[in-house]
Scaffold this motif. Structure first.
Motif, PDB file in Angstrom:
ATOM      1  N   ILE A  58     -15.046   6.473  -3.979  1.00 23.31           N
ATOM      2  CA  ILE A  58     -16.402   6.334  -3.438  1.00 23.31           C
ATOM      3  C   ILE A  58     -16.685   4.873  -3.114  1.00 23.31           C
ATOM      4  O   ILE A  58     -17.280   4.547  -2.069  1.00 23.31           O
ATOM      5  CB  ILE A  58     -17.435   6.891  -4.432  1.00 23.31           C
ATOM      6  CG1 ILE A  58     -17.272   8.417  -4.548  1.00 23.31           C
ATOM      7  CG2 ILE A  58     -18.860   6.549  -3.993  1.00 23.31           C
ATOM      8  CD1 ILE A  58     -18.092   9.051  -5.652  1.00 23.31           C
ATOM      9  N   GLN A  59     -16.242   3.982  -4.000  1.00 19.61           N
ATOM     10  CA  GLN A  59     -16.427   2.550  -3.751  1.00 19.61           C
ATOM     11  C   GLN A  59     -15.701   2.119  -2.480  1.00 19.61           C
ATOM     12  O   GLN A  59     -16.235   1.340  -1.674  1.00 19.61           O
ATOM     13  CB  GLN A  59     -15.938   1.743  -4.951  1.00 19.61           C
ATOM     14  CG  GLN A  59     -16.797   1.932  -6.200  1.00 19.61           C
ATOM     15  CD  GLN A  59     -16.190   1.311  -7.440  1.00 19.61           C
ATOM     16  OE1 GLN A  59     -14.991   1.047  -7.508  1.00 19.61           O
ATOM     17  NE2 GLN A  59     -17.020   1.068  -8.444  1.00 19.61           N
ATOM     18  N   ARG A  60     -14.494   2.648  -2.277  1.00 20.45           N
ATOM     19  CA  ARG A  60     -13.749   2.308  -1.062  1.00 20.45           C
ATOM     20  C   ARG A  60     -14.380   2.948   0.172  1.00 20.45           C
ATOM     21  O   ARG A  60     -14.379   2.366   1.256  1.00 20.45           O
ATOM     22  CB  ARG A  60     -12.286   2.739  -1.207  1.00 20.45           C
ATOM     23  CG  ARG A  60     -11.481   1.882  -2.175  1.00 20.45           C
ATOM     24  CD  ARG A  60      -9.977   2.127  -2.042  1.00 20.45           C
ATOM     25  NE  ARG A  60      -9.608   3.466  -2.451  1.00 20.45           N
ATOM     26  CZ  ARG A  60      -9.255   3.797  -3.704  1.00 20.45           C
ATOM     27  NH1 ARG A  60      -9.238   2.876  -4.652  1.00 20.45           N
ATOM     28  NH2 ARG A  60      -8.914   5.034  -4.000  1.00 20.45           N
ATOM     29  N   LEU A  61     -14.918   4.160   0.013  1.00 18.79           N
ATOM     30  CA  LEU A  61     -15.604   4.810   1.130  1.00 18.79           C
ATOM     31  C   LEU A  61     -16.806   3.983   1.582  1.00 18.79           C
ATOM     32  O   LEU A  61     -17.042   3.797   2.786  1.00 18.79           O
ATOM     33  CB  LEU A  61     -16.058   6.215   0.728  1.00 18.79           C
ATOM     34  CG  LEU A  61     -14.978   7.294   0.652  1.00 18.79           C
ATOM     35  CD1 LEU A  61     -15.509   8.519  -0.073  1.00 18.79           C
ATOM     36  CD2 LEU A  61     -14.485   7.674   2.053  1.00 18.79           C
ATOM     37  N   ILE A  62     -17.563   3.491   0.632  1.00 20.62           N
ATOM     38  CA  ILE A  62     -18.735   2.668   0.944  1.00 20.62           C
ATOM     39  C   ILE A  62     -18.306   1.371   1.625  1.00 20.62           C
ATOM     40  O   ILE A  62     -18.948   0.899   2.576  1.00 20.62           O
ATOM     41  CB  ILE A  62     -19.538   2.377  -0.335  1.00 20.62           C
ATOM     42  CG1 ILE A  62     -20.161   3.677  -0.870  1.00 20.62           C
ATOM     43  CG2 ILE A  62     -20.634   1.332  -0.065  1.00 20.62           C
ATOM     44  CD1 ILE A  62     -20.808   3.543  -2.230  1.00 20.62           C
ATOM     45  N   ALA A  63     -17.173   0.817   1.130  1.00 21.03           N
ATOM     46  CA  ALA A  63     -16.673  -0.440   1.703  1.00 21.03           C
ATOM     47  C   ALA A  63     -15.964  -0.222   3.047  1.00 21.03           C
ATOM     48  O   ALA A  63     -15.681  -1.180   3.765  1.00 21.03           O
ATOM     49  CB  ALA A  63     -15.726  -1.120   0.723  1.00 21.03           C
ATOM     50  N   GLY A  64     -15.661   1.040   3.355  1.00 13.35           N
ATOM     51  CA  GLY A  64     -15.019   1.353   4.617  1.00 13.35           C
ATOM     52  C   GLY A  64     -13.524   1.153   4.639  1.00 13.35           C
ATOM     53  O   GLY A  64     -12.915   1.062   5.714  1.00 13.35           O
ATOM     54  N   ASN A  65     -12.896   1.119   3.460  1.00 18.44           N
ATOM     55  CA  ASN A  65     -11.448   0.902   3.430  1.00 18.44           C
ATOM     56  C   ASN A  65     -10.691   1.988   2.655  1.00 18.44           C
ATOM     57  O   ASN A  65      -9.595   1.765   2.153  1.00 18.44           O
ATOM     58  CB  ASN A  65     -11.102  -0.473   2.846  1.00 18.44           C
ATOM     59  CG  ASN A  65     -11.719  -0.710   1.469  1.00 18.44           C
ATOM     60  OD1 ASN A  65     -12.170   0.228   0.816  1.00 18.44           O
ATOM     61  ND2 ASN A  65     -11.750  -1.956   1.042  1.00 18.44           N
ATOM     62  N   GLU A  66     -11.284   3.185   2.564  1.00 19.84           N
ATOM     63  CA  GLU A  66     -10.573   4.306   1.948  1.00 19.84           C
ATOM     64  C   GLU A  66      -9.505   4.800   2.929  1.00 19.84           C
ATOM     65  O   GLU A  66      -9.802   5.081   4.098  1.00 19.84           O
ATOM     66  CB  GLU A  66     -11.547   5.441   1.617  1.00 19.84           C
ATOM     67  CG  GLU A  66     -10.901   6.693   1.066  1.00 19.84           C
ATOM     68  CD  GLU A  66     -10.400   6.580  -0.362  1.00 19.84           C
ATOM     69  OE1 GLU A  66     -10.156   7.611  -0.992  1.00 19.84           O
ATOM     70  OE2 GLU A  66     -10.263   5.421  -0.848  1.00 19.84           O
ATOM     71  N   PRO A  67      -8.237   4.878   2.512  1.00 17.71           N
ATOM     72  CA  PRO A  67      -7.171   5.272   3.440  1.00 17.71           C
ATOM     73  C   PRO A  67      -7.265   6.720   3.889  1.00 17.71           C
ATOM     74  O   PRO A  67      -7.726   7.592   3.151  1.00 17.71           O
ATOM     75  CB  PRO A  67      -5.896   5.035   2.630  1.00 17.71           C
ATOM     76  CG  PRO A  67      -6.328   5.149   1.202  1.00 17.71           C
ATOM     77  CD  PRO A  67      -7.718   4.592   1.175  1.00 17.71           C
ATOM     78  N   LYS A  68      -6.851   6.961   5.110  1.00 25.52           N
ATOM     79  CA  LYS A  68      -6.756   8.319   5.639  1.00 25.52           C
ATOM     80  C   LYS A  68      -5.373   8.860   5.351  1.00 25.52           C
ATOM     81  O   LYS A  68      -4.495   8.135   4.869  1.00 25.52           O
ATOM     82  CB  LYS A  68      -7.035   8.312   7.140  1.00 25.52           C
ATOM     83  CG  LYS A  68      -8.439   7.851   7.494  1.00 25.52           C
ATOM     84  CD  LYS A  68      -8.705   7.949   8.988  1.00 25.52           C
ATOM     85  CE  LYS A  68     -10.130   7.532   9.299  1.00 25.52           C
ATOM     86  NZ  LYS A  68     -10.453   7.664  10.743  1.00 25.52           N
ATOM     87  N   ILE A  69      -5.167  10.145   5.623  1.00 26.66           N
ATOM     88  CA  ILE A  69      -3.862  10.765   5.405  1.00 26.66           C
ATOM     89  C   ILE A  69      -2.799   9.984   6.170  1.00 26.66           C
ATOM     90  O   ILE A  69      -2.962   9.680   7.351  1.00 26.66           O
ATOM     91  CB  ILE A  69      -3.858  12.228   5.861  1.00 26.66           C
ATOM     92  CG1 ILE A  69      -4.773  13.074   4.974  1.00 26.66           C
ATOM     93  CG2 ILE A  69      -2.455  12.810   5.818  1.00 26.66           C
ATOM     94  CD1 ILE A  69      -4.887  14.508   5.418  1.00 26.66           C
ATOM     95  N   GLY A  70      -1.718   9.652   5.477  1.00 27.29           N
ATOM     96  CA  GLY A  70      -0.622   8.931   6.111  1.00 27.29           C
ATOM     97  C   GLY A  70      -0.709   7.429   5.958  1.00 27.29           C
ATOM     98  O   GLY A  70       0.269   6.717   6.203  1.00 27.29           O
ATOM     99  N   GLN A  71      -1.870   6.940   5.516  1.00 26.95           N
ATOM    100  CA  GLN A  71      -2.028   5.508   5.299  1.00 26.95           C
ATOM    101  C   GLN A  71      -1.781   5.153   3.839  1.00 26.95           C
ATOM    102  O   GLN A  71      -2.131   5.936   2.948  1.00 26.95           O
ATOM    103  CB  GLN A  71      -3.443   5.045   5.688  1.00 26.95           C
ATOM    104  CG  GLN A  71      -3.758   5.187   7.165  1.00 26.95           C
ATOM    105  CD  GLN A  71      -5.183   4.756   7.479  1.00 26.95           C
ATOM    106  OE1 GLN A  71      -6.070   4.804   6.626  1.00 26.95           O
ATOM    107  NE2 GLN A  71      -5.410   4.340   8.713  1.00 26.95           N
ATOM    108  N   ALA A  72      -1.194   3.992   3.602  1.00 23.71           N
ATOM    109  CA  ALA A  72      -0.967   3.523   2.232  1.00 23.71           C
ATOM    110  C   ALA A  72      -2.262   3.015   1.638  1.00 23.71           C
ATOM    111  O   ALA A  72      -3.155   2.553   2.346  1.00 23.71           O
ATOM    112  CB  ALA A  72       0.084   2.417   2.228  1.00 23.71           C
ATOM    113  N   LEU A  73      -2.348   3.117   0.313  1.00 22.42           N
ATOM    114  CA  LEU A  73      -3.539   2.645  -0.388  1.00 22.42           C
ATOM    115  C   LEU A  73      -3.532   1.122  -0.441  1.00 22.42           C
ATOM    116  O   LEU A  73      -2.512   0.520  -0.731  1.00 22.42           O
ATOM    117  CB  LEU A  73      -3.588   3.218  -1.798  1.00 22.42           C
ATOM    118  CG  LEU A  73      -4.864   2.949  -2.605  1.00 22.42           C
ATOM    119  CD1 LEU A  73      -6.065   3.600  -1.936  1.00 22.42           C
ATOM    120  CD2 LEU A  73      -4.708   3.471  -4.021  1.00 22.42           C
TER     121      LEU A  73
END
Length: 211
Positions: free
Chosen positions: A196-211
């Motif tokens: 949720i913190q990453r979602l708010i910050a706009g940097n939560e990875p999508k499928i296929g992306q590394a964390l």
């Protein structure tokens, strides 16, 4: 003579132990010689296994984690079928709820991994498949729609946690099942705190992306 309370407690404990089977950790350890908790998000769930070990390993973890939840409730129903004189009918939905919560807590707080684990999404879906298949399918559909639009697993999981509560009320399920949905929904969302913190910050990875 074994009491109804003792049997109920044993069923919930068994559900917890089933949920505690550390599928993701075992796949990482025996297939690649790694501790999955030291990679990616640190979760033992299918999403982190997908990012770290790939689709075949993640598919196995997803299937087994679903099965853990389903089996926990199936065994509880089986006990009711074979021990009708020892398990009051009025307790059924509440014992099912206890077993369901035991399984999802076991997945995220595994006794075999010093009470660490995954985020309980797949195991919750497995529980719902036995508790009410229609609720399970509706929750899965909600997850799939959000995932198709956003390509973000965590957002889809949170959406599913909300959807299950709506579906329980809409389908007029027993009070115990609605209580389960509320507790499980909050629990799954809390387990996604970092997401949720990453979602708010706009940097939560999508499928296929590394964390």
């Amino acid at each position: 003579m074994i009491s109804s309370l003792a049997i109920s407690t044993l069923l919930i404990l068994l559900a917890y132990l089933l949920g505690s089977i550390p599928t993701g950790y075992m796949i990482g350890r025996y297939a690649q010689g790694i501790d999955i908790r030291e990679h990616g998000s640190g979760s033992t769930g299918a999403t982190n296994v997908l990012r770290t070990l790939g689709k075949p390993a993640a598919s196995i973890v997803l299937a087994v984690d679903l099965l853990k939840g389903s089996l926990a409730l199936a065994l509880t129903n089986l006990a009711y079928a074979y021990l009708p004189d020892l398990l009051p009918a009025s307790w059924h939905s509440w014992i099912i709820t206890g077993a369901a919560l035991g399984a999802i807590i076991g997945h995220s707080k595994s006794i075999w991994l010093n009470f660490t684990g995954g985020k309980s999404v797949a195991t919750t879906l497995g529980v719902l498949l036995v508790m009410n298949p229609l609720v399970a399918l509706g929750t899965l559909a909600s997850f799939g729609v959000i995932l198709g639009i956003s390509r973000i697993v965590s957002l889809s999981s949170i959406g599913g946690a909300i959807a299950v509560n709506i579906l329980m009320l809409w389908l007029n399920q027993p009070t115990a099942f609605s209580v389960f949905a509320a507790i499980a929904g909050v629990y799954v969302i809390v387990r996604h705190k970092s997401n949720i913190q990453r979602l708010i910050a706009g940097n939560e990875p999508k499928i296929g992306q590394a964390l």
